[in-house]
Design an enzyme around this catalytic site. Structure first.
Site, PDB file in Angstrom:
ATOM      1  N   HIS A 135       6.504 109.848   7.274  1.00 53.09           N
ATOM      2  CA  HIS A 135       5.961 110.032   5.939  1.00 53.09           C
ATOM      3  C   HIS A 135       4.453 110.275   6.032  1.00 53.09           C
ATOM      4  O   HIS A 135       3.843 110.122   7.092  1.00 53.09           O
ATOM      5  CB  HIS A 135       6.262 108.811   5.048  1.00 53.09           C
ATOM      6  CG  HIS A 135       5.697 107.527   5.547  1.00 53.09           C
ATOM      7  ND1 HIS A 135       6.445 106.531   6.136  1.00 53.09           N
ATOM      8  CD2 HIS A 135       4.420 107.069   5.546  1.00 53.09           C
ATOM      9  CE1 HIS A 135       5.663 105.531   6.477  1.00 53.09           C
ATOM     10  NE2 HIS A 135       4.417 105.826   6.141  1.00 53.09           N
TER      11      HIS A 135
HETATM   12  P1  TYD Z   1       9.320 101.804   5.831  1.00 55.80           P
HETATM   13  O1  TYD Z   1       8.394 102.684   5.026  1.00 55.80           O
HETATM   14  O2  TYD Z   1      10.725 102.305   6.039  1.00 55.80           O
HETATM   15  O3  TYD Z   1       8.671 101.496   7.256  1.00 55.80           O
HETATM   16  P2  TYD Z   1       8.105 102.522   8.379  1.00 55.80           P
HETATM   17  O4  TYD Z   1       7.002 103.303   7.746  1.00 55.80           O
HETATM   18  O5  TYD Z   1       7.616 101.642   9.493  1.00 55.80           O
HETATM   19  O6  TYD Z   1       9.210 103.395   8.823  1.00 55.80           O
HETATM   20  O7  TYD Z   1       9.345 100.366   5.155  1.00 55.80           O
HETATM   21  C1  TYD Z   1      10.394  99.436   5.401  1.00 55.80           C
HETATM   22  C2  TYD Z   1      10.589  98.568   4.166  1.00 55.80           C
HETATM   23  O8  TYD Z   1       9.456  97.726   3.961  1.00 55.80           O
HETATM   24  C3  TYD Z   1      10.765  99.382   2.901  1.00 55.80           C
HETATM   25  O9  TYD Z   1      11.831  98.777   2.157  1.00 55.80           O
HETATM   26  C4  TYD Z   1       9.472  99.207   2.158  1.00 55.80           C
HETATM   27  C5  TYD Z   1       8.987  97.855   2.628  1.00 55.80           C
HETATM   28  N1  TYD Z   1       7.517  97.704   2.641  1.00 55.80           N
HETATM   29  C6  TYD Z   1       6.922  96.844   1.752  1.00 55.80           C
HETATM   30  O10 TYD Z   1       7.573  96.226   0.883  1.00 55.80           O
HETATM   31  N2  TYD Z   1       5.577  96.657   1.804  1.00 55.80           N
HETATM   32  C7  TYD Z   1       4.805  97.311   2.708  1.00 55.80           C
HETATM   33  O11 TYD Z   1       3.564  97.103   2.750  1.00 55.80           O
HETATM   34  C8  TYD Z   1       5.432  98.224   3.628  1.00 55.80           C
HETATM   35  C9  TYD Z   1       4.608  98.992   4.642  1.00 55.80           C
HETATM   36  C10 TYD Z   1       6.788  98.392   3.558  1.00 55.80           C
END
Ligand code: TYD
Length: 137
Positions: free
Chosen positions: A50
């Site tokens: 992303h």
């Molecule tokens: P995700 O965006 O999939 O992680 P990555 O970028 O490492 O692939 O996030 C995983 C889960 O965590 C998703 O349900 C959103 C949640 N999340 C939060 O609630 N707060 C945060 O600060 C972050 C970074 C993620």
């Protein structure tokens, strides 16, 4: 200009070990409003995929190592992050992917804003389209 922007943190090493310091608006170019960290990672899985409209972040590999792909919509660069003394800037509108996590990897991220899902661009084609739109005709 390289997409890879590393910050070397101040460290204080003596016979007891090493202390590294990260201060908001001094060592990193924003007020730190959120800290999150990844652990228990699997070497054959990938994360990220992303970009953010506004969020600025610094990734610090506190333990172990992992690889990053950074992409500004025009070029891509990869690097291995493996030092707790260094932070990798992930600026806004940089598509990023993380992969090849070592089993002991602990990846901490300092963020300039609270969590806001509406700031995410999770579709790569949309990301490229937004980069092109911002660049103008
Ligand atoms: P995700 O965006 O999939 O992680 P990555 O970028 O490492 O692939 O996030 C995983 C889960 O965590 C998703 O349900 C959103 C949640 N999340 C939060 O609630 N707060 C945060 O600060 C972050 C970074 C993620």
């Amino acid at each position: 200009m390289s997409l890879i922007k590393l910050i070397d943190f101040r460290t204080f090493a003596d016979s007891r070990g090493t202390l590294a310091v990260v201060e908001g608006n001094l060592d990193v170019p924003f007020d730190i409003r959120r800290v999150y960290y990844l652990y228990g990672l699997s070497g054959d899985l990938q994360r990220g995929f992303h970009a953010h409209h506004e969020l600025e972040q610094i990734a610090i590999c506190l333990n172990g190592s992992c690889s990053f792909l950074l992409d500004d919509g025009q070029s891509k660069e990869r690097l291995r992050l493996d030092s707790p003394r260094q932070g990798l800037r992930i600026e806004k509108m940089i598509w990023h992917e993380m992969y090849d996590f070592s089993a002991d990897c602990v990846l901490m991220v300092l963020a300039s804003e609270h969590y806001d899902e509406s700031d995410y661009i999770r579709d790569y084609e949309q990301f490229v389209a937004e980069v092109k739109h911002a660049a103008g005709p």
